[in-house]
Design a protein around this motif. Sequence first.
Motif, PDB file in Angstrom:
ATOM      1  N   VAL A 169       0.838  -1.351  -0.064  1.00  0.00           N
ATOM      2  CA  VAL A 169      -0.084   0.017  -0.056  1.00  0.00           C
ATOM      3  C   VAL A 169       1.013   1.336   0.335  1.00  0.00           C
ATOM      4  N   ASP A 170       1.843   1.603   0.654  1.00  0.00           N
ATOM      5  CA  ASP A 170       2.612   2.269   1.241  1.00  0.00           C
ATOM      6  C   ASP A 170       3.750   2.501  -0.070  1.00  0.00           C
ATOM      7  N   LEU A 171       4.128   1.673  -0.982  1.00  0.00           N
ATOM      8  CA  LEU A 171       4.420   1.125  -1.904  1.00  0.00           C
ATOM      9  C   LEU A 171       4.233   1.967  -3.385  1.00  0.00           C
ATOM     10  N   LEU A 172       2.794   1.189  -3.425  1.00  0.00           N
ATOM     11  CA  LEU A 172       1.874   2.438  -4.628  1.00  0.00           C
ATOM     12  C   LEU A 172       1.927   3.413  -4.204  1.00  0.00           C
ATOM     13  N   ALA A 173       1.617   3.994  -2.879  1.00  0.00           N
ATOM     14  CA  ALA A 173       1.281   5.600  -2.511  1.00  0.00           C
ATOM     15  C   ALA A 173       2.398   6.496  -2.705  1.00  0.00           C
ATOM     16  N   GLY A 174       4.129   6.040  -3.219  1.00  0.00           N
ATOM     17  CA  GLY A 174       4.938   6.134  -3.114  1.00  0.00           C
ATOM     18  C   GLY A 174       5.470   6.434  -1.263  1.00  0.00           C
ATOM     19  N   ARG A 175       4.733   6.538  -0.578  1.00  0.00           N
ATOM     20  CA  ARG A 175       5.777   6.558   0.983  1.00  0.00           C
ATOM     21  C   ARG A 175       7.071   5.630   1.216  1.00  0.00           C
ATOM     22  N   VAL A 176       7.054   4.948   0.297  1.00  0.00           N
ATOM     23  CA  VAL A 176       8.495   3.721   0.199  1.00  0.00           C
ATOM     24  C   VAL A 176       8.537   4.209  -1.388  1.00  0.00           C
ATOM     25  N   GLN A 177       9.679   4.460  -2.276  1.00  0.00           N
ATOM     26  CA  GLN A 177       9.966   4.234  -3.490  1.00  0.00           C
ATOM     27  C   GLN A 177      10.186   2.813  -3.796  1.00  0.00           C
ATOM     28  N   MET A 178      11.209   2.223  -3.325  1.00  0.00           N
ATOM     29  CA  MET A 178      11.218   0.254  -3.102  1.00  0.00           C
ATOM     30  C   MET A 178      11.095  -0.910  -3.012  1.00  0.00           C
TER      31      MET A 178
END
Length: 325
Positions: free
Chosen positions: A194-203
């Motif tokens: 969820v956070d990866l898709l939102a860009g809150r983590v990048q990789m």
Amino acid sequence: MNPARKLSAFILLAAGLLGWQGASAQAYPAKPIQWISPWTAGGGNDILSRALAEQLASRLGQPVVVENRPGATGTIGTSQVARAAPDGYTLTLASAATHATAPAIYSKLTYDPVKDFTPITLVATVANVLVIHPSVPAHNLKELIAYAKANPNKLNFSSVGAGSIQHLSGVMFNQLAGVQTAHVPYKGTAPAVVDLLAGRVQMAFESLPTMLPHIRSGALRAIGVTTPKRSAVLPELPTLAEAGLPGFDASLWYAVMGPAGIPQPVVKVLHDTVVASLQSPEVMRRLSEQGAELATSSPQELAEFVRKDTEKWSGFIKRAGVTLD
């Protein structure tokens, strides 16, 4: 006792032992087999364990009962297998986490990944994939490394927890690429994605089947797979090793093992039965669903494979100072 009688006694003893071993193999299994999955129900290890257990039960004529004993990155259930009687009635689906990375992560590990187990056969390898959020200005590994070097610790990578293969893949990436990216652990795959898709983590270094819909939709950008060979699921995607990081190999693997000292006749029965079970349509379907590729071996080949993988991970983990004690 004269030499002739000594020789006769030795021959009789050897014949008796061989006869016992043969009878033991013919009688095996004479009771239900306990199969310990050292992870929670519903995960990849549990799913493959149950698929294999069902096939083994059908072929061996005895129940194969799967028990989940999770905890401490799979080491709690695995230590119970190491302490079990070496009679072929306690088995487990070992993995890179329990046998290759745990010895370096836990300074007080209660088992030796090589000496305390009888290898039966390798079962499968699983490819993870390095994906990045589209906000990262990189379209391949070379561009990603250049960006990371120019922006130390600006890139974060997610994982399902400290010590996981996803986390350690990031450790390997940092060391081989000579970059600094920050680890962000989550309690499970779902919140991490969820956070990866939102860009809150990048990789992230996540399983290819999990990431595939997001890669194909363009929500995430695939950079390369973590295994030495390309994945049949996405054959056009290069490995990280061939894309610019020679020696990158963060394979997740599964293998059937039991406690050290299982008699060789019983090992042969188990090896042949597991290999035959892996060819069944149901097990092949389960492997495909997990993004796993079939990879069998002899017991000797598996022992050497585990030894080399343990040595490889030990170097990366110790240099990074990763511990879970």
